[in-house]
Design a protein around this motif. Structure first.
Motif, PDB file in Angstrom:
ATOM      1  N   ASN A 110     -25.690 -41.912 -44.490  1.00 46.97           N
ATOM      2  CA  ASN A 110     -25.251 -43.238 -44.062  1.00 46.97           C
ATOM      3  C   ASN A 110     -23.736 -43.384 -44.013  1.00 46.97           C
ATOM      4  N   SER A 111     -23.009 -42.572 -44.754  1.00 47.25           N
ATOM      5  CA  SER A 111     -21.566 -42.747 -44.804  1.00 47.25           C
ATOM      6  C   SER A 111     -20.837 -42.038 -43.671  1.00 47.25           C
ATOM      7  N   GLY A 112     -21.501 -41.171 -42.967  1.00 43.23           N
ATOM      8  CA  GLY A 112     -20.836 -40.411 -41.907  1.00 43.23           C
ATOM      9  C   GLY A 112     -20.133 -39.189 -42.428  1.00 43.23           C
ATOM     10  N   VAL A 142     -28.364 -39.338 -53.185  1.00 38.51           N
ATOM     11  CA  VAL A 142     -27.162 -38.660 -52.669  1.00 38.51           C
ATOM     12  C   VAL A 142     -27.333 -38.304 -51.198  1.00 38.51           C
ATOM     13  N   SER A 143     -28.504 -37.829 -50.797  1.00 38.79           N
ATOM     14  CA  SER A 143     -28.692 -37.470 -49.394  1.00 38.79           C
ATOM     15  C   SER A 143     -28.645 -38.697 -48.493  1.00 38.79           C
TER      16      SER A 143
END
Length: 71
Positions: free
Chosen positions: A35-37, A29-30
């Motif tokens: 990575n997704s912003g 999750v972290s």
């Protein structure tokens, strides 16, 4: 007759598996958030909320009290 506790090794193995599962989920999750912003957007929104709180506090203290004036 001695008291025998059964299942302690299985319980320890189960707790180790649960801890490893939690660690794997936390790491996944972290990394997805980084990575997704989405994390930067959350930080940006938190900064905006803090700025709004500052502005509201400044306006509360700088606002003249017109309720006591009689025309």
């Amino acid at each position: 007759m001695p008291l025998v506790v059964r299942g302690v090794p299985e319980l320890i193995i189960f707790l180790i598996i649960m801890a490893a599962n939690y660690l794997i989920m936390y790491l996944v999750v972290s990394s997805v958030l980084n990575n997704s912003g989405l994390k930067s957007k959350i930080d940006h929104l938190q900064n905006e909320v803090l700025d709004l709180k500052k502005i509201l506090n400044e306006n509360k203290y700088n606002k003249p009290n017109d309720t006591n004036k009689i025309d």
